[in-house]
Design a protein around this motif. Structure first.
Motif, PDB file in Angstrom:
ATOM      1  N   PRO A  30      37.667  30.644  33.258  1.00  0.00           N
ATOM      2  CA  PRO A  30      36.735  31.709  33.647  1.00  0.00           C
ATOM      3  C   PRO A  30      37.236  33.075  33.185  1.00  0.00           C
ATOM      4  CG  PRO A  30      37.970  30.946  35.553  1.00  0.00           C
ATOM      5  CD  PRO A  30      38.340  30.051  34.402  1.00  0.00           C
ATOM      6  N   GLU A  31      36.290  33.961  32.875  1.00  0.00           N
ATOM      7  CA  GLU A  31      36.619  35.325  32.443  1.00  0.00           C
ATOM      8  C   GLU A  31      37.226  36.073  33.632  1.00  0.00           C
ATOM      9  OE1 GLU A  31      33.663  38.715  31.505  1.00  0.00           O
ATOM     10  OE2 GLU A  31      33.769  37.441  29.723  1.00  0.00           O
ATOM     11  N   PRO A  32      38.351  36.812  33.426  1.00  0.00           N
ATOM     12  CA  PRO A  32      38.958  37.516  34.567  1.00  0.00           C
ATOM     13  C   PRO A  32      38.011  38.587  35.106  1.00  0.00           C
ATOM     14  CG  PRO A  32      40.115  38.027  32.517  1.00  0.00           C
ATOM     15  CD  PRO A  32      39.074  37.013  32.196  1.00  0.00           C
ATOM     16  N   LYS A  33      38.039  38.768  36.427  1.00  0.00           N
ATOM     17  CA  LYS A  33      37.190  39.774  37.072  1.00  0.00           C
ATOM     18  C   LYS A  33      37.932  41.096  37.223  1.00  0.00           C
ATOM     19  CE  LYS A  33      34.473  36.457  39.590  1.00  0.00           C
ATOM     20  NZ  LYS A  33      33.066  36.597  39.675  1.00  0.00           N
ATOM     21  N   PHE A  34      39.274  41.059  37.094  1.00  0.00           N
ATOM     22  CA  PHE A  34      40.081  42.256  37.246  1.00  0.00           C
ATOM     23  C   PHE A  34      41.217  42.264  36.228  1.00  0.00           C
ATOM     24  CE2 PHE A  34      38.287  41.572  41.450  1.00  0.00           C
ATOM     25  CZ  PHE A  34      37.804  42.832  41.745  1.00  0.00           C
ATOM     26  N   ALA A  35      41.610  43.483  35.805  1.00  0.00           N
ATOM     27  CA  ALA A  35      42.817  43.666  34.995  1.00  0.00           C
ATOM     28  C   ALA A  35      43.914  44.145  35.948  1.00  0.00           C
ATOM     29  CB  ALA A  35      42.581  44.695  33.903  1.00  0.00           C
ATOM     30  N   GLU A  36      45.105  43.643  35.781  1.00  0.00           N
ATOM     31  CA  GLU A  36      46.230  44.022  36.639  1.00  0.00           C
ATOM     32  C   GLU A  36      46.803  45.349  36.137  1.00  0.00           C
ATOM     33  OE1 GLU A  36      50.789  42.573  37.563  1.00  0.00           O
ATOM     34  OE2 GLU A  36      49.498  41.298  36.361  1.00  0.00           O
ATOM     35  N   VAL A  37      46.961  46.292  37.057  1.00  0.00           N
ATOM     36  CA  VAL A  37      47.537  47.598  36.713  1.00  0.00           C
ATOM     37  C   VAL A  37      49.053  47.454  36.726  1.00  0.00           C
ATOM     38  CG1 VAL A  37      47.817  49.995  37.433  1.00  0.00           C
ATOM     39  CG2 VAL A  37      45.584  48.902  37.592  1.00  0.00           C
ATOM     40  N   VAL A  38      49.684  47.798  35.594  1.00  0.00           N
ATOM     41  CA  VAL A  38      51.131  47.688  35.447  1.00  0.00           C
ATOM     42  C   VAL A  38      51.803  49.020  35.800  1.00  0.00           C
ATOM     43  CG1 VAL A  38      52.991  47.218  33.821  1.00  0.00           C
ATOM     44  CG2 VAL A  38      50.850  45.939  33.658  1.00  0.00           C
ATOM     45  N   TYR A 146      47.641  48.571  31.724  1.00  0.00           N
ATOM     46  CA  TYR A 146      47.073  47.407  32.399  1.00  0.00           C
ATOM     47  C   TYR A 146      47.345  46.145  31.601  1.00  0.00           C
ATOM     48  CZ  TYR A 146      43.434  47.742  28.883  1.00  0.00           C
ATOM     49  OH  TYR A 146      42.777  47.793  27.684  1.00  0.00           O
ATOM     50  N   ARG A 147      47.200  45.018  32.278  1.00  0.00           N
ATOM     51  CA  ARG A 147      47.322  43.716  31.621  1.00  0.00           C
ATOM     52  C   ARG A 147      46.034  42.948  31.905  1.00  0.00           C
ATOM     53  NH1 ARG A 147      51.960  41.896  33.683  1.00  0.00           N
ATOM     54  NH2 ARG A 147      53.113  42.894  32.023  1.00  0.00           N
ATOM     55  N   LEU A 148      45.377  42.480  30.833  1.00  0.00           N
ATOM     56  CA  LEU A 148      44.146  41.690  30.937  1.00  0.00           C
ATOM     57  C   LEU A 148      44.398  40.390  30.193  1.00  0.00           C
ATOM     58  CD1 LEU A 148      41.220  41.450  31.817  1.00  0.00           C
ATOM     59  CD2 LEU A 148      40.543  42.638  29.730  1.00  0.00           C
ATOM     60  N   GLY A 149      44.598  39.320  30.956  1.00  0.00           N
ATOM     61  CA  GLY A 149      44.962  38.050  30.337  1.00  0.00           C
ATOM     62  C   GLY A 149      46.360  38.174  29.770  1.00  0.00           C
ATOM     63  N   ASP A 150      46.508  37.893  28.479  1.00  0.00           N
ATOM     64  CA  ASP A 150      47.827  38.016  27.854  1.00  0.00           C
ATOM     65  C   ASP A 150      47.955  39.295  27.027  1.00  0.00           C
ATOM     66  OD1 ASP A 150      46.050  37.278  25.926  1.00  0.00           O
ATOM     67  OD2 ASP A 150      47.305  35.730  25.020  1.00  0.00           O
ATOM     68  N   LYS A 151      46.980  40.195  27.144  1.00  0.00           N
ATOM     69  CA  LYS A 151      47.009  41.460  26.401  1.00  0.00           C
ATOM     70  C   LYS A 151      47.360  42.604  27.342  1.00  0.00           C
ATOM     71  CE  LYS A 151      43.479  40.175  23.065  1.00  0.00           C
ATOM     72  NZ  LYS A 151      42.144  40.486  22.562  1.00  0.00           N
ATOM     73  N   GLN A 152      48.075  43.604  26.800  1.00  0.00           N
ATOM     74  CA  GLN A 152      48.413  44.798  27.568  1.00  0.00           C
ATOM     75  C   GLN A 152      47.853  46.004  26.829  1.00  0.00           C
ATOM     76  OE1 GLN A 152      52.224  44.937  29.490  1.00  0.00           O
ATOM     77  NE2 GLN A 152      52.485  47.102  28.976  1.00  0.00           N
ATOM     78  N   GLY A 153      47.339  46.978  27.560  1.00  0.00           N
ATOM     79  CA  GLY A 153      46.775  48.175  26.942  1.00  0.00           C
ATOM     80  C   GLY A 153      46.956  49.381  27.845  1.00  0.00           C
ATOM     81  N   THR A 154      46.570  50.544  27.312  1.00  0.00           N
ATOM     82  CA  THR A 154      46.651  51.797  28.066  1.00  0.00           C
ATOM     83  C   THR A 154      45.320  52.516  27.942  1.00  0.00           C
ATOM     84  OG1 THR A 154      49.002  51.980  27.582  1.00  0.00           O
ATOM     85  CG2 THR A 154      47.910  53.970  28.320  1.00  0.00           C
ATOM     86  N   VAL A 155      44.898  53.120  29.031  1.00  0.00           N
ATOM     87  CA  VAL A 155      43.640  53.856  29.044  1.00  0.00           C
ATOM     88  C   VAL A 155      43.818  55.073  29.956  1.00  0.00           C
ATOM     89  CG1 VAL A 155      42.652  52.569  30.992  1.00  0.00           C
ATOM     90  CG2 VAL A 155      41.131  53.627  29.336  1.00  0.00           C
ATOM     91  N   ARG A 156      43.128  56.180  29.635  1.00  0.00           N
ATOM     92  CA  ARG A 156      43.153  57.364  30.511  1.00  0.00           C
ATOM     93  C   ARG A 156      41.920  57.297  31.405  1.00  0.00           C
ATOM     94  NH1 ARG A 156      44.928  63.171  28.841  1.00  0.00           N
ATOM     95  NH2 ARG A 156      46.860  62.007  28.838  1.00  0.00           N
ATOM     96  N   MET A 157      42.184  57.488  32.703  1.00  0.00           N
ATOM     97  CA  MET A 157      41.101  57.435  33.686  1.00  0.00           C
ATOM     98  C   MET A 157      41.072  58.751  34.466  1.00  0.00           C
ATOM     99  SD  MET A 157      41.599  53.532  35.079  1.00  0.00           S
ATOM    100  CE  MET A 157      40.048  53.497  35.958  1.00  0.00           C
ATOM    101  N   ASP A 158      39.923  59.044  35.069  1.00  0.00           N
ATOM    102  CA  ASP A 158      39.811  60.278  35.850  1.00  0.00           C
ATOM    103  C   ASP A 158      40.203  60.084  37.310  1.00  0.00           C
ATOM    104  OD1 ASP A 158      37.674  58.787  36.725  1.00  0.00           O
ATOM    105  OD2 ASP A 158      36.159  60.334  36.361  1.00  0.00           O
ATOM    106  N   HIS A 159      40.563  58.851  37.684  1.00  0.00           N
ATOM    107  CA  HIS A 159      41.008  58.574  39.047  1.00  0.00           C
ATOM    108  C   HIS A 159      42.115  57.527  39.004  1.00  0.00           C
ATOM    109  CE1 HIS A 159      38.190  55.328  38.227  1.00  0.00           C
ATOM    110  NE2 HIS A 159      38.768  54.638  39.200  1.00  0.00           N
ATOM    111  N   ASN A 160      42.878  57.429  40.068  1.00  0.00           N
ATOM    112  CA  ASN A 160      43.920  56.410  40.169  1.00  0.00           C
ATOM    113  C   ASN A 160      43.240  55.105  40.571  1.00  0.00           C
ATOM    114  OD1 ASN A 160      46.060  54.719  40.908  1.00  0.00           O
ATOM    115  ND2 ASN A 160      47.263  56.414  41.721  1.00  0.00           N
TER     116      ASN A 160
END
Length: 183
Positions: A30-38, A146-160
């Motif tokens: 199943p497609e993940p519903k959440f990405a884990e914040v690292v 964040y980590r989504l599945g086996d990929k890790q990435g970075t994004v700028r957000m306006d909130h924590n």
């Protein structure tokens, strides 16, 4: 059976198998519903705000002088000195005493007027202002790893985002959740 019918049945069977395989894959994976914040790092900017600070100060300065050469003090002193000198002696001694008294009185009158002018001061209240700065920090956003599945990435957000970021159709949902106001 005709050749086109056989091709149609094979194509249909292949399509059903492919669709079933994708559906089966989605059921098994199943497609993940959440990405884990690292990691979350607040991005801040230091802001300096100027403001005026004013205070009243007593300023003392010498009063303006009307008689720079002190003529009045010299003249009054000479007259008084001459009168006093005239009281001493007799004959030519009286004349010498009068002239000496006038000279001494003129000098003394000049000095008395000078001392009076120097001590004649005026005090006034003046408002003095200066610019001071107040510093504070402004949060511009949050750099979120964040980590989504086996990929890790970075994004700028306006909130924590907290510990996880919602995912829909494989894409991060970066807007904050809407909270309803209490009734």
């Amino acid at each position: 059976m005709d050749k086109s019918m056989i091709i149609g049945m094979v194509a249909g069977a292949a399509a059903v198998t492919a669709i079933g395989g994708v559906a089966g894959y989605k059921v098994l994976h199943p497609e993940p519903k959440f990405a884990e914040v690292v990691n979350v790092h607040a991005v801040k900017e230091k802001i300096r705000t100027p403001h005026q600070v004013c205070k009243d100060e007593a300023v003392t300065h010498r009063a303006p002088v009307k008689d720079e050469n002190r003529i009045a003090g010299t003249a009054i002193g000479a007259v008084l000195g001459g009168v006093l000198g005239n009281q001493v002696g007799g004959g030519t001694g009286k004349t010498v005493a009068t002239v000496a008294g006038a000279a001494a009185g003129g000098y003394a009158g000049n000095r008395v007027q000078q001392n009076m002018q120097n001590s004649d001061q005026r005090t006034e209240i003046k408002t003095r202002c200066k610019t001071e700065y107040e510093s504070h920090e402004k949060t511009l956003g949050y750099d979120v790893t964040y980590r989504l599945g086996d990929k890790q990435g970075t994004v700028r957000m306006d909130h924590n985002p907290g510990q996880r970021i919602p995912v829909e159709n494989g894409q991060l949902i970066l807007t904050p959740p809407v909270t309803s106001a209490p009734a």
